[in-house]
Write an enzyme that holds these catalytic residues in place. Structure first.
Site, mmCIF file in Angstrom:
data_model
loop_
_atom_site.group_PDB
_atom_site.id
_atom_site.type_symbol
_atom_site.label_atom_id
_atom_site.label_comp_id
_atom_site.label_asym_id
_atom_site.label_seq_id
_atom_site.Cartn_x
_atom_site.Cartn_y
_atom_site.Cartn_z
ATOM 1 N N ARG A 121 50.930 28.674 57.343
ATOM 2 C CA ARG A 121 49.527 28.733 56.884
ATOM 3 C C ARG A 121 48.552 28.480 58.021
ATOM 4 O O ARG A 121 47.348 28.736 57.895
ATOM 5 C CB ARG A 121 49.289 27.703 55.775
ATOM 6 C CG ARG A 121 50.161 27.819 54.550
ATOM 7 C CD ARG A 121 49.901 26.691 53.578
ATOM 8 N NE ARG A 121 48.545 26.757 53.078
ATOM 9 C CZ ARG A 121 48.168 27.507 52.022
ATOM 10 N NH1 ARG A 121 49.072 28.221 51.393
ATOM 11 N NH2 ARG A 121 46.924 27.543 51.627
ATOM 12 N N CYS A 131 44.766 26.608 55.942
ATOM 13 C CA CYS A 131 45.465 25.462 56.551
ATOM 14 C C CYS A 131 46.487 24.957 55.527
ATOM 15 O O CYS A 131 46.549 25.426 54.404
ATOM 16 C CB CYS A 131 44.475 24.345 56.849
ATOM 17 S SG CYS A 131 43.076 24.854 57.840
ATOM 18 N N LYS A 134 51.074 52.590 62.322
ATOM 19 C CA LYS A 134 51.817 51.768 61.349
ATOM 20 C C LYS A 134 53.207 52.350 61.123
ATOM 21 O O LYS A 134 54.217 51.665 61.151
ATOM 22 C CB LYS A 134 51.056 51.689 60.036
ATOM 23 C CG LYS A 134 49.808 50.840 60.061
ATOM 24 C CD LYS A 134 50.086 49.360 60.094
ATOM 25 C CE LYS A 134 49.986 48.620 61.356
ATOM 26 N NZ LYS A 134 49.001 48.741 62.345
ATOM 27 N N GLU A 158 45.553 55.075 62.975
ATOM 28 C CA GLU A 158 46.109 53.794 62.508
ATOM 29 C C GLU A 158 47.305 54.024 61.595
ATOM 30 O O GLU A 158 48.323 53.341 61.703
ATOM 31 C CB GLU A 158 45.015 52.983 61.804
ATOM 32 C CG GLU A 158 45.467 51.673 61.202
ATOM 33 C CD GLU A 158 46.079 50.699 62.201
ATOM 34 O OE1 GLU A 158 45.955 50.927 63.421
ATOM 35 O OE2 GLU A 158 46.717 49.733 61.763
ATOM 36 N N ASN A 177 41.509 22.002 53.439
ATOM 37 C CA ASN A 177 41.755 23.435 53.619
ATOM 38 C C ASN A 177 40.618 24.160 52.922
ATOM 39 O O ASN A 177 40.377 23.949 51.739
ATOM 40 C CB ASN A 177 43.102 23.824 52.996
ATOM 41 C CG ASN A 177 43.320 25.334 53.022
ATOM 42 O OD1 ASN A 177 42.784 26.022 53.904
ATOM 43 N ND2 ASN A 177 44.042 25.846 52.050
ATOM 44 N N GLY A 178 39.875 24.987 53.652
ATOM 45 C CA GLY A 178 38.763 25.728 53.049
ATOM 46 C C GLY A 178 37.586 25.771 54.014
ATOM 47 O O GLY A 178 37.716 25.446 55.188
ATOM 48 N N TRP A 209 44.406 25.938 60.611
ATOM 49 C CA TRP A 209 44.030 27.286 61.016
ATOM 50 C C TRP A 209 42.512 27.199 61.199
ATOM 51 O O TRP A 209 41.750 27.170 60.229
ATOM 52 C CB TRP A 209 44.386 28.309 59.937
ATOM 53 C CG TRP A 209 43.891 29.676 60.257
ATOM 54 C CD1 TRP A 209 42.764 30.293 59.777
ATOM 55 C CD2 TRP A 209 44.469 30.611 61.149
ATOM 56 N NE1 TRP A 209 42.620 31.524 60.320
ATOM 57 C CE2 TRP A 209 43.642 31.761 61.175
ATOM 58 C CE3 TRP A 209 45.603 30.607 61.955
ATOM 59 C CZ2 TRP A 209 43.930 32.872 61.962
ATOM 60 C CZ3 TRP A 209 45.888 31.724 62.723
ATOM 61 C CH2 TRP A 209 45.058 32.827 62.730
ATOM 62 N N LYS A 221 53.978 40.029 68.453
ATOM 63 C CA LYS A 221 52.729 39.922 67.679
ATOM 64 C C LYS A 221 51.537 39.888 68.624
ATOM 65 O O LYS A 221 50.501 40.440 68.321
ATOM 66 C CB LYS A 221 52.741 38.670 66.811
ATOM 67 C CG LYS A 221 51.508 38.517 65.918
ATOM 68 C CD LYS A 221 51.293 39.734 65.043
ATOM 69 C CE LYS A 221 49.986 39.710 64.283
ATOM 70 N NZ LYS A 221 49.708 41.013 63.605
ATOM 71 N N GLU A 237 55.520 52.147 64.360
ATOM 72 C CA GLU A 237 55.891 50.830 64.908
ATOM 73 C C GLU A 237 56.808 50.036 63.976
ATOM 74 O O GLU A 237 57.484 49.123 64.426
ATOM 75 C CB GLU A 237 54.666 49.999 65.259
ATOM 76 C CG GLU A 237 53.882 49.444 64.110
ATOM 77 C CD GLU A 237 52.784 48.501 64.598
ATOM 78 O OE1 GLU A 237 52.969 47.767 65.585
ATOM 79 O OE2 GLU A 237 51.704 48.526 63.989
ATOM 80 N N HIS A 247 44.385 73.319 67.957
ATOM 81 C CA HIS A 247 44.474 73.498 69.417
ATOM 82 C C HIS A 247 45.818 73.024 69.948
ATOM 83 O O HIS A 247 45.893 72.419 71.009
ATOM 84 C CB HIS A 247 43.312 72.742 70.079
ATOM 85 C CG HIS A 247 41.983 73.167 69.561
ATOM 86 N ND1 HIS A 247 41.340 74.312 69.966
ATOM 87 C CD2 HIS A 247 41.206 72.622 68.596
ATOM 88 C CE1 HIS A 247 40.216 74.444 69.310
ATOM 89 N NE2 HIS A 247 40.106 73.433 68.470
#
Ligand code: AGP
Length: 608
Positions: A27, A2, A485, A481, A100-101, A74, A603, A488, A504
């Site tokens: 944040r 946060c 990456k 993956e 924050n935490g 957050w 996103k 994209e 194959h």
């Protein structure tokens, strides 16, 4: 994570707080609020949503005061709504704080305080701290804050104001950053310098354990015993954009490089060393429900689907439950069989992906219990699941998912361990895995040290037009993956395949212009992957291999060898994926691509 901000000085604090919160929104951005001392008492405004919504609210219902604090959230504990937004107050409503935490022993503290008559208004861990300060002895606010923090386990960056001491802000930090902005007759506190830069370039970075008392006359830094400490005043040289990025050129690189910390954050408070299992409070699965699970269906998209493929290996290995992994977008078109004992797992960083949300709803409609593995607290998928595991990886700003992927893998291992220990996995085996998980952040940090080597390698492949990524077993999803990456963010066509599958068909693609990336950690399928590498070599293919540190026997076979720390087979994807993330990033940068906002992508894909 946060963002917190505070101001004390001759001006009206509110515009300073709002501008600071706007700078800190990277944040966290699910709710926001401010509290000010207005000369007569304490007033606060807060709501769910972005800082602009708070600005609008304050336009309609203004507050003024020369001393105040603010917060952009957050969410970690408690959904992102008006009530759970910071600031949080004590019972009297005359003390407010922003935090924050994560307060790890919040439940215990809350139970004790409730028993002593404190009345809680929110679901957050932070509110516990407000009542704890209210409950603590001390002649001054700083003494009460220090006394309260002595009972707290976990992390905090906290700012506190109270009617009893107008014109004073008390801040403290342990594990979450807090700094002081030193102005001319005015002082600020903030999570990072981006919130103070418009007012001063002179800052004091607090250390863990520091408490600071800030007034319009100046500041004092104290230790836990309230002894004065000297702290240097630094000058900020960065511009604002660079500050939000923490000095990184792109959010994607920042998020790749913070994975040791985000893996640690996903693990925090969840490893039970002596019992050899995981604590997953939000899962809402009773032991009886765990025993009744007959099959698991994982639904997800993109990178989250790849983590689900790893999760299949993990859960089948640890818990002995058959797992199928479905593209969420395809799952919903199948005839859904009502199979008693079905657990559906929806994996989603954003918690808003329309295909995954729809698949979740279809699964629920067929009678399945649903668990969400999600990063954004209070997101739709999280709220519609019967239980879940939050990643606690902090906001993932880069469109290409990186830290969320590794945190999803951690969450899946924790889930496999938890289920396995309910279904016969031996305690000794559980304890071994817990120890291996505890050591993981340091291994991730070592894997990240490859960046320089990978950046050089990227120079040689930035002009590639195609690429193949090959892996076996638990590293086949990592091949997928790595290919995702690259394609994209660099727009190079890349495909991931099971290494054995190459024979194959795809082997027809091999020539000197086709880079082939192999995942070949020293595991049970290593020798077979080496055979596949020889098949590629024999056809003139260029090979990059990701293998285990100390493995020197591939040098004759490959063009480039990237070595990651050895790890338990089920954990190796968390390490083998890192050079692939870095390779995609550095190739994209060399190609001049917009790494954080790649073309055509979003996103969170909230359309079907
Ligand atoms: C991953 O790098 C992509 N941005 C994309 O595939 C993403 O993983 C997918 O859209 C799923 O998003 P979610 O995890 O938020 O549901």
């Amino acid at each position: 994570m946060c963002g917190i901000v505070g101001y004390v000085g001759p001006k009206n604090a509110v515009p300073v707080l709002l501008d600071g919160l706007t700078r800190l929104e990277y944040r966290g951005y699910d709710s926001a609020g401010v509290a000010v001392l207005n000369g007569h008492g304490l007033e606060h405004r807060k709501l769910a949503g972005r800082v602009q919504g708070l600005r609008d609210l304050l336009g309609r219902s203004p507050v003024r005061g020369s001393c105040g604090i603010g917060h952009t959230r957050w969410a970690t504990h408690g959904a992102p709504n008006d009530c759970n937004a910071h600031p949080h107050l004590d019972c009297t409503g005359t003390l407010a704080l922003v935090h924050n935490g994560i307060i790890e022993n919040a439940d215990l503290l809350r139970a004790r305080l409730t028993q002593e008559g404190h009345r809680f208004a929110t679901e957050t861990d932070t509110e516990t701290l407000a009542h704890l300060i209210e409950d603590s002895p001390g002649a001054t606010l700083e003494e009460r804050v220090i006394a309260a923090l002595g009972h707290v386990e976990g992390t905090y960056g906290v700012a506190v104001i109270a009617e009893t001491e107008p014109g004073k802000i008390v801040v403290a930090r342990r594990g979450s950053p807090v700094l002081l902005g030193v102005g001319d007759g005015e002082f600020l506190v903030a999570s990072d310098a981006s919130a103070v830069l418009a007012h001063t370039r002179s800052v004091v970075y607090l250390n863990d354990g520091d408490v600071a008392v800030v007034t319009s006359e100046g500041y004092r830094v104290l230790d836990r015993e309230a002894r004065e400490q000297d702290r240097a005043v630094d000058d900020i040289e960065w511009d604002l954009e660079a500050l939000a990025l923490g000095g990184y050129p792109h959010f994607m690189l920042k998020e790749i490089c913070e994975q040791a910390e985000t893996v640690r954050s996903t693990l925090r408070g969840r490893l039970l060393f002596s019992e050899g299992t995981a604590r997953l409070n939000g899962l809402n699965l009773t032991p009886a429900q765990c025993a009744r699970i007959r099959r698991i269906v994982i639904v997800a998209c993109g990178t989250s689907w790849h983590s689900g493929l790893v999760g299949r290996h993990v859960i089948e290995e640890l818990a002995g439950i058959p797992v199928s992994v479905e593209y969420a977008s395809e799952f919903r078109y199948r005839r859904l069989l009502r199979v008693p004992g079905t657990l559906t797992i929806a994996i989603s960083q954003s918690g808003e992906t329309a295909d995954t949300l729809e698949a979740l709803r279809v699964a629920k409609g067929a009678g399945s219990t649903v668990v969400g593995i999600v990063n954004v607290v209070g997101s739709t998928i999280a709220r519609e699941s019967d239980g879940g595991i939050y990643l606690h990886a902090g906001p993932e700003v880069g469109v290409a998912s990186t830290k969320a992927f590794t945190s999803q893998l951690v969450a899946l291992v924790l889930l496999g361990l938890y289920l396995g220990r309910q279904r016969g996995l031996a305690a000794e085996e559980g304890r071994r895995l817990v120890e291996q998980l505890a050591a993981l952040p340091d291994l991730v940090a070592r894997a990240l040290e490859l960046e320089g080597e990978v950046a050089q390698l990227a120079e040689r492949y930035a002009d590639a037009t195609n690429a193949l990524y090959l892996g076996r077993g638990v590293n086949f999803p990592v091949a997928l993956e790595g290919a995702l990456k690259l394609k994209e963010i660099s727009y190079i066509h890349a495909e991931g395949y099971p290494a054995a599958e190459m024979k194959h068909g795809p082997i027809a693609l091999i020539d000197a212009n086709m880079p082939v990336v192999f995942l070949a950690p020293k595991d049970a399928v290593y020798a077979k992957v080496v055979s596949n590498m020889q098949e590629v070599r024999a056809r003139g293919g260029r090979i990059i291999v990701v293998t285990s540190e100390g493995n020197g026997d591939l040098r004759h076979l490959v063009d480039h060898q990237l070595c990651v720390p050895a790890a338990a087979p089920l954990l190796s994807p968390l390490l083998t994926v890192i050079p692939l993330q870095l390779l995609a990033y550095h190739i994209a940068v060399r190609r001049g691509c917009d790494v954080d906002r790649p073309r055509n992508l979003a996103k969170s894909v909230t359309v079907e």
